[in-house]
Design a protein around this motif. Structure first.
Motif, PDB file in Angstrom:
ATOM      1  N   UNK A   1      36.852  61.806 -57.220  1.00 33.37           N
ATOM      2  CA  UNK A   1      37.679  62.321 -56.123  1.00 33.37           C
ATOM      3  C   UNK A   1      37.959  61.207 -55.121  1.00 33.37           C
ATOM      4  N   UNK A   2      36.915  60.498 -54.700  1.00 29.63           N
ATOM      5  CA  UNK A   2      37.069  59.423 -53.713  1.00 29.63           C
ATOM      6  C   UNK A   2      37.967  58.306 -54.248  1.00 29.63           C
ATOM      7  N   UNK A   3      37.840  57.991 -55.532  1.00 27.27           N
ATOM      8  CA  UNK A   3      38.687  56.962 -56.130  1.00 27.27           C
ATOM      9  C   UNK A   3      40.158  57.397 -56.100  1.00 27.27           C
ATOM     10  N   UNK A   4      40.427  58.638 -56.476  1.00 32.34           N
ATOM     11  CA  UNK A   4      41.801  59.149 -56.463  1.00 32.34           C
ATOM     12  C   UNK A   4      42.369  59.157 -55.045  1.00 32.34           C
ATOM     13  N   UNK A   5      41.551  59.534 -54.077  1.00 29.81           N
ATOM     14  CA  UNK A   5      41.998  59.535 -52.683  1.00 29.81           C
ATOM     15  C   UNK A   5      42.275  58.112 -52.211  1.00 29.81           C
TER      16      UNK A   5
ATOM     17  N   UNK B   1      45.825  56.724 -50.851  1.00 33.06           N
ATOM     18  CA  UNK B   1      45.943  56.054 -49.550  1.00 33.06           C
ATOM     19  C   UNK B   1      46.567  54.670 -49.700  1.00 33.06           C
ATOM     20  N   UNK B   2      46.225  53.976 -50.781  1.00 27.40           N
ATOM     21  CA  UNK B   2      46.811  52.648 -51.033  1.00 27.40           C
ATOM     22  C   UNK B   2      48.320  52.764 -51.248  1.00 27.40           C
ATOM     23  N   UNK B   3      48.723  53.747 -52.062  1.00 28.17           N
ATOM     24  CA  UNK B   3      50.153  53.960 -52.307  1.00 28.17           C
ATOM     25  C   UNK B   3      50.850  54.336 -51.001  1.00 28.17           C
ATOM     26  N   UNK B   4      50.213  55.176 -50.194  1.00 28.78           N
ATOM     27  CA  UNK B   4      50.770  55.585 -48.905  1.00 28.78           C
ATOM     28  C   UNK B   4      50.986  54.367 -48.003  1.00 28.78           C
ATOM     29  N   UNK B   5      50.008  53.480 -47.957  1.00 29.29           N
ATOM     30  CA  UNK B   5      50.130  52.267 -47.143  1.00 29.29           C
ATOM     31  C   UNK B   5      51.300  51.407 -47.602  1.00 29.29           C
ATOM     32  N   UNK B   6      51.458  51.281 -48.910  1.00 29.86           N
ATOM     33  CA  UNK B   6      52.565  50.488 -49.456  1.00 29.86           C
ATOM     34  C   UNK B   6      53.914  51.096 -49.077  1.00 29.86           C
ATOM     35  N   UNK B   7      54.024  52.421 -49.193  1.00 27.40           N
ATOM     36  CA  UNK B   7      55.286  53.083 -48.851  1.00 27.40           C
ATOM     37  C   UNK B   7      55.580  53.007 -47.357  1.00 27.40           C
ATOM     38  N   UNK B   8      54.542  52.924 -46.546  1.00 23.70           N
ATOM     39  CA  UNK B   8      54.742  52.832 -45.098  1.00 23.70           C
ATOM     40  C   UNK B   8      55.316  51.484 -44.675  1.00 23.70           C
ATOM     41  N   UNK B   9      55.335  50.514 -45.570  1.00 21.46           N
ATOM     42  CA  UNK B   9      55.950  49.219 -45.257  1.00 21.46           C
ATOM     43  C   UNK B   9      57.471  49.297 -45.264  1.00 21.46           C
ATOM     44  N   UNK B  10      57.996  50.369 -45.846  1.00 14.66           N
ATOM     45  CA  UNK B  10      59.443  50.546 -45.923  1.00 14.66           C
ATOM     46  C   UNK B  10      59.930  51.105 -44.590  1.00 14.66           C
ATOM     47  N   UNK B  11      60.866  50.426 -43.991  1.00 16.13           N
ATOM     48  CA  UNK B  11      61.330  50.834 -42.665  1.00 16.13           C
ATOM     49  C   UNK B  11      62.406  51.893 -42.672  1.00 16.13           C
ATOM     50  N   UNK B  12      63.199  51.940 -43.735  1.00 16.76           N
ATOM     51  CA  UNK B  12      64.334  52.854 -43.760  1.00 16.76           C
ATOM     52  C   UNK B  12      64.310  53.681 -45.033  1.00 16.76           C
ATOM     53  N   UNK B  13      64.500  54.983 -44.875  1.00 20.62           N
ATOM     54  CA  UNK B  13      64.473  55.906 -46.008  1.00 20.62           C
ATOM     55  C   UNK B  13      65.783  56.676 -46.091  1.00 20.62           C
ATOM     56  N   UNK B  14      66.256  56.875 -47.301  1.00 19.72           N
ATOM     57  CA  UNK B  14      67.384  57.778 -47.530  1.00 19.72           C
ATOM     58  C   UNK B  14      66.861  58.944 -48.373  1.00 19.72           C
TER      59      UNK B  14
ATOM     60  N   UNK C   1      50.844  62.124 -50.369  1.00 22.56           N
ATOM     61  CA  UNK C   1      50.874  61.611 -48.998  1.00 22.56           C
ATOM     62  C   UNK C   1      52.289  61.147 -48.664  1.00 22.56           C
ATOM     63  N   UNK C   2      52.875  61.788 -47.701  1.00 26.95           N
ATOM     64  CA  UNK C   2      54.261  61.526 -47.302  1.00 26.95           C
ATOM     65  C   UNK C   2      54.313  60.256 -46.460  1.00 26.95           C
ATOM     66  N   UNK C   3      55.197  59.313 -46.807  1.00 27.26           N
ATOM     67  CA  UNK C   3      55.340  58.116 -45.963  1.00 27.26           C
ATOM     68  C   UNK C   3      55.692  58.512 -44.528  1.00 27.26           C
ATOM     69  N   UNK C   4      55.169  57.767 -43.584  1.00 24.44           N
ATOM     70  CA  UNK C   4      55.377  58.098 -42.170  1.00 24.44           C
ATOM     71  C   UNK C   4      56.853  58.232 -41.811  1.00 24.44           C
TER      72      UNK C   4
END
Length: 145
Positions: A113-117, A121-134, A7-10
């Motif tokens: 499958x649901x657990x892995x998803x 999703x949890x990791x994706x949410x955490x990465x979405x807290x980052x405002x700036x990406x290089x 899942x790619x961070x936004x």
């Protein structure tokens, strides 16, 4: 898991090799991945007459800033590619086939499958807290002729 979600961070959406390279460069990289795959998906191993190039990225946080790093470019069958990009697959409405493929390739149950998803999703949410990406494209030199 042999096959997992990416899942790619936004903040990184739309940034990929096709967007930063000339067509000839991207074509050389994807064709190299197809040649290495020798007609088989590089995740599930199934023969496929229609492989798709997939960019493998890692995401890390260094001093509060995100780093999207190119790790590899691999050739996937459409079924594995649909699982890897499950968010896009969900938007398209093709989830059932992707769920079944994930479970078959990994030898897991629907609950697993649901657990892995959920974990993805949890990791994706955490990465979405980052405002700036290089972006770290240092691996790119290995793929270009």
């Amino acid at each position: 898991m042999k096959l997992d979600f990416e899942l790619v961070p936004d903040g990184c959406w739309g940034y990929n090799l096709r967007s930063v390279l000339k067509k000839e460069g991207w074509d050389a990289i994807r064709k190299s991945a197809y040649a290495r795959a020798d007609g088989r998906c590089m995740i599930c191993g199934a023969p496929s007459s229609r492989l798709e190039a997939h960019e493998v990225w890692s995401y890390s946080v260094v001093e509060g800033r995100g780093v999207q790093k190119l790790e590899n470019v691999i050739a996937l069958c459409p079924a594995c590619h649909a699982v890897v990009h499950i968010g896009r697959t969900q938007l398209k409405g093709d989830v059932c086939a992707a769920e079944e493929h994930f479970m078959r390739v990994n030898g897991v149950t629907y609950a697993e499958y649901r657990k892995a998803l959920g974990e993805a999703n949890k990791k994706h949410s955490e990465l979405n807290r980052i405002g700036e990406w290089s972006f770290d494209l240092s691996k790119l030199k290995e793929f270009l002729p």
